[in-house]
Design a protein around this motif. Sequence first.
Motif, PDB file in Angstrom:
ATOM      1  N   VAL A 106       0.839  -1.196   0.000  1.00 39.92           N
ATOM      2  CA  VAL A 106       0.000   0.000   0.000  1.00 39.92           C
ATOM      3  C   VAL A 106       0.874   1.246   0.000  1.00 39.92           C
ATOM      4  CG1 VAL A 106      -1.757   1.284   1.246  1.00 39.92           C
ATOM      5  CG2 VAL A 106      -1.841  -1.188   1.211  1.00 39.92           C
ATOM      6  N   PHE A 110       1.523   4.629  -2.739  1.00 37.94           N
ATOM      7  CA  PHE A 110       1.480   6.062  -2.478  1.00 37.94           C
ATOM      8  C   PHE A 110       2.849   6.701  -2.608  1.00 37.94           C
ATOM      9  CE2 PHE A 110      -2.222   4.653   0.251  1.00 37.94           C
ATOM     10  CZ  PHE A 110      -3.135   4.915  -0.747  1.00 37.94           C
ATOM     11  N   ALA A 112       4.691   6.350  -4.965  1.00 40.31           N
ATOM     12  CA  ALA A 112       4.921   6.628  -6.388  1.00 40.31           C
ATOM     13  C   ALA A 112       5.151   8.110  -6.639  1.00 40.31           C
ATOM     14  CB  ALA A 112       3.731   6.139  -7.204  1.00 40.31           C
ATOM     15  N   GLU A 113       4.521   8.943  -5.819  1.00 41.35           N
ATOM     16  CA  GLU A 113       4.640  10.385  -6.040  1.00 41.35           C
ATOM     17  C   GLU A 113       5.783  10.993  -5.232  1.00 41.35           C
ATOM     18  OE1 GLU A 113       0.593  11.110  -5.067  1.00 41.35           O
ATOM     19  OE2 GLU A 113       0.138   9.732  -6.684  1.00 41.35           O
TER      20      GLU A 113
ATOM     21  N   THR B  15      -4.292   4.570   4.956  1.00 41.79           N
ATOM     22  CA  THR B  15      -4.542   4.221   3.559  1.00 41.79           C
ATOM     23  C   THR B  15      -5.519   5.214   2.934  1.00 41.79           C
ATOM     24  OG1 THR B  15      -4.246   1.888   4.126  1.00 41.79           O
ATOM     25  CG2 THR B  15      -5.314   2.377   2.031  1.00 41.79           C
ATOM     26  N   GLY B  18      -3.832   8.304   2.125  1.00 38.34           N
ATOM     27  CA  GLY B  18      -3.067   8.153   0.895  1.00 38.34           C
ATOM     28  C   GLY B  18      -3.919   8.384  -0.343  1.00 38.34           C
ATOM     29  N   PHE B  19      -5.113   7.870  -0.331  1.00 41.23           N
ATOM     30  CA  PHE B  19      -5.991   8.050  -1.485  1.00 41.23           C
ATOM     31  C   PHE B  19      -6.367   9.515  -1.666  1.00 41.23           C
ATOM     32  CE2 PHE B  19      -6.951   3.429  -1.305  1.00 41.23           C
ATOM     33  CZ  PHE B  19      -6.753   3.168  -2.641  1.00 41.23           C
ATOM     34  N   GLN B  22      -3.560  11.522  -3.258  1.00 48.61           N
ATOM     35  CA  GLN B  22      -3.363  11.409  -4.704  1.00 48.61           C
ATOM     36  C   GLN B  22      -4.114  12.515  -5.438  1.00 48.61           C
ATOM     37  OE1 GLN B  22      -4.485   7.293  -5.558  1.00 48.61           O
ATOM     38  NE2 GLN B  22      -2.306   6.825  -5.773  1.00 48.61           N
ATOM     39  N   TRP B 146      -5.168  12.153 -13.324  1.00 48.98           N
ATOM     40  CA  TRP B 146      -4.569  12.759 -12.131  1.00 48.98           C
ATOM     41  C   TRP B 146      -3.273  12.065 -11.723  1.00 48.98           C
ATOM     42  CZ3 TRP B 146      -3.992   8.912  -8.783  1.00 48.98           C
ATOM     43  CH2 TRP B 146      -4.882   7.827  -8.892  1.00 48.98           C
ATOM     44  N   ALA B 148       0.103  11.389 -11.271  1.00 45.27           N
ATOM     45  CA  ALA B 148       1.462  11.889 -11.458  1.00 45.27           C
ATOM     46  C   ALA B 148       2.384  10.737 -11.110  1.00 45.27           C
ATOM     47  CB  ALA B 148       1.721  13.075 -10.548  1.00 45.27           C
ATOM     48  N   ASP B 149       2.275   9.701 -11.895  1.00 48.32           N
ATOM     49  CA  ASP B 149       2.873   8.427 -11.503  1.00 48.32           C
ATOM     50  C   ASP B 149       4.367   8.416 -11.815  1.00 48.32           C
ATOM     51  OD1 ASP B 149       2.977   5.924 -10.521  1.00 48.32           O
ATOM     52  OD2 ASP B 149       1.514   5.066 -11.896  1.00 48.32           O
ATOM     53  N   GLN B 150       5.117   8.202 -10.784  1.00 46.77           N
ATOM     54  CA  GLN B 150       6.571   8.168 -10.919  1.00 46.77           C
ATOM     55  C   GLN B 150       7.003   7.148 -11.960  1.00 46.77           C
ATOM     56  OE1 GLN B 150       8.867   9.377  -7.769  1.00 46.77           O
ATOM     57  NE2 GLN B 150       9.791   9.967  -9.686  1.00 46.77           N
TER      58      GLN B 150
END
Lengths: 191, 191
Positions: A106, A110, A112-113, B15, B18-19, B22, B146, B148-150
């Motif tokens: 999980v 998160f 990832a950013e 969690t 975290g959502f 994003q 949305w 902004a995925d590494q």
Amino acid sequence: MSVDEWADLTPTARTILGFVAQHPRSGYDIREAARRSVSYFWGVSDGQLYPQLKLLAELGLIESPQEDPGARSKSVWHITPAGRAALTKWIRSPSAPLRMRDENLVKMMFAAELEPAEVLRLVDERRKSFEWFAKNVASPGPAQSWQADQKLGSRTTSELLHEYGKQHTENALAWCDQVEEALRGIANDRA
Amino acid sequence: MSVDEWADLTPTARTILGFVAQHPRSGYDIREAARRSVSYFWGVSDGQLYPQLKLLAELGLIESPQEDPGARSKSVWHITPAGRAALTKWIRSPSAPLRMRDENLVKMMFAAELEPAEVLRLVDERRKSFEWFAKNVASPGPAQSWQADQKLGSRTTSELLHEYGKQHTENALAWCDQVEEALRGIANDRA
DNA sequence: ACCTCATATCTCTGTCAGATATATCTGTCA
DNA sequence: TGACAGATATATCTGACAGAGATATGAGGT
């Protein structure tokens, strides 16, 4: 015992029943057996274990030779015919869906950013936990004398189960490699 | 908010945080996002979702533009600076150990002493559940605007996560094959 | 006689899943 | 414009469950 009563048992209770069915065991034995054999796909917590044993006894699915064995002395449970019937019915009924809680993954999502360094930290944590697991759980213990383990062709069922755990572990470790490789890709881009 | 307060958050609350981090989401959005993306390594249950959102708001980690939006109208939450700090701290702290409940495997263990036909039934059940899973969950949805995925080298983090799920699934299905093969071994012995 | 460690059971707290209830919003066919 | 279905959205309650810690007992050593 009515037919409906065993149907109300919790999954934990049924698992306990399964352990007692294999051969007579005390609560402590069950705890240890669960630790060794199923801990990576099932957990039995103390908080559940003893109350559920008592419940199973009340329902007549298991019994202990000495009634009221005074205080905290060890009592060894064995399964009754009713218990064995209940176990078989359980095995034949639909299983609960698989459930998993993997906090590391999980966080990875998160992260990832965030900085690549954060992802690297998480991968490292993940690798360590699976390496520990490979060493301590996923390896089959010595075969037990009580095991009337069904031979499935050339292999026993418990061998196959351990095989599953081993494959799962190797898979997880290989994935860690993949992610680290991808991260090195970044490092190279920047160099 | 003191430093210690966020430390008391449950894994579920983090969690959810975290959502929201994003991009802004309503409770319902979170539920759906969790279903799509993490359902195979994390579950967020309804019973937790809304109370935890309220808690996060009380701690000032998330906020909703319209205060007291009357009854059941949708409220969209977004993260505050304090929330973002809490999230980062969480990601850097040690993760809870992996936990799993796989009733099908447990039954398999106890079925070792039963008929081979019972094991076959269980393998079949297992295969079906993982096939369903491969179709409905383990496949990556379309990339979201949305995100902004590494980029980790050539691949995004969410691609890697889906890859993990896919490998896990394939692994499970391959194991089903192994067991069935072993069972056919028996059938041949008897023929 | 004391200590320590493994065995053994029990209790308590808080997390959590799943079911269920209920309100609102949106489109659509009459 | 009104009835209805189905998706959206929030809330509550029950019981399963994990993990930590409390407590007791026995075996072996010093």
